[in-house]
Motif scaffolding. Structure first.
Motif, PDB file in Angstrom:
ATOM      1  N   THR A  35       0.587  -0.961  -0.238  1.00 39.87           N
ATOM      2  CA  THR A  35      -0.151  -0.025  -0.623  1.00 39.87           C
ATOM      3  C   THR A  35       0.869   1.360   0.356  1.00 39.87           C
ATOM      4  N   GLN A  37       2.890   2.715  -2.510  1.00 37.76           N
ATOM      5  CA  GLN A  37       2.310   4.128  -3.347  1.00 37.76           C
ATOM      6  C   GLN A  37       1.111   4.735  -3.250  1.00 37.76           C
ATOM      7  N   THR A  38       0.103   3.719  -2.797  1.00 40.04           N
ATOM      8  CA  THR A  38      -1.625   3.816  -2.819  1.00 40.04           C
ATOM      9  C   THR A  38      -2.052   5.078  -1.797  1.00 40.04           C
ATOM     10  N   SER A  39      -0.830   4.978  -0.423  1.00 42.89           N
ATOM     11  CA  SER A  39      -0.929   6.199   0.490  1.00 42.89           C
ATOM     12  C   SER A  39      -0.358   6.691   0.701  1.00 42.89           C
ATOM     13  N   GLN A  41      -0.217   8.682  -2.770  1.00 43.78           N
ATOM     14  CA  GLN A  41      -1.248   9.221  -3.311  1.00 43.78           C
ATOM     15  C   GLN A  41      -1.937   9.488  -3.037  1.00 43.78           C
ATOM     16  N   GLN A  42      -2.341   9.202  -2.000  1.00 45.36           N
ATOM     17  CA  GLN A  42      -3.558  10.207  -0.905  1.00 45.36           C
ATOM     18  C   GLN A  42      -3.207  11.322   0.111  1.00 45.36           C
ATOM     19  N   ARG A  43      -1.873  10.703   0.359  1.00 46.85           N
ATOM     20  CA  ARG A  43      -1.353  12.007   1.062  1.00 46.85           C
ATOM     21  C   ARG A  43      -1.324  13.326   0.148  1.00 46.85           C
ATOM     22  N   ASP A  45      -3.144  14.501  -2.179  1.00 47.15           N
ATOM     23  CA  ASP A  45      -4.163  14.629  -3.134  1.00 47.15           C
ATOM     24  C   ASP A  45      -4.673  15.081  -1.657  1.00 47.15           C
ATOM     25  N   ALA A  46      -4.498  14.753  -0.609  1.00 42.00           N
ATOM     26  CA  ALA A  46      -4.572  15.819   0.193  1.00 42.00           C
ATOM     27  C   ALA A  46      -4.053  17.001   0.100  1.00 42.00           C
ATOM     28  N   GLN A  50       0.628  16.773  -6.998  1.00 42.05           N
ATOM     29  CA  GLN A  50       0.849  15.606  -7.544  1.00 42.05           C
ATOM     30  C   GLN A  50       1.559  14.989  -7.551  1.00 42.05           C
TER      31      GLN A  50
END
Length: 69
Positions: A35, A37-39, A41-43, A45-46, A50
């Motif tokens: 998780t 890279q997903t984490s 990306q979420q941060r 986005d928050a 980019q």
């Protein structure tokens, strides 16, 4: 991951954070159960940023985070 380089740039009202590593890298075309890279990306986005990750097996995974100021 061992950070090989860390850089900051500010121009045209954008802050860029550049991180280079000498890790194992990975194939970006393959799905992963991890998780990290997903984490990241979420941060990104928050904070309305980019996140760009370029990686290939055995080549590390340089990251670039771009935030409009």
């Amino acid at each position: 991951m061992l950070v090989r380089s860390l850089g900051f740039e500010y121009k045209q009202e954008q802050l860029r954070v550049l991180i280079g590593d000498n890790g194992k890298g990975f194939d970006q075309t393959l799905l992963s159960l991890r998780t990290g890279q997903t984490s990241m990306q979420q941060r990104a986005d928050a904070i309305v940023a980019q996140l760009r990750v370029r990686s290939e097996p055995c080549q590390g995974a340089p990251l670039q985070l771009v935030v409009n100021t």
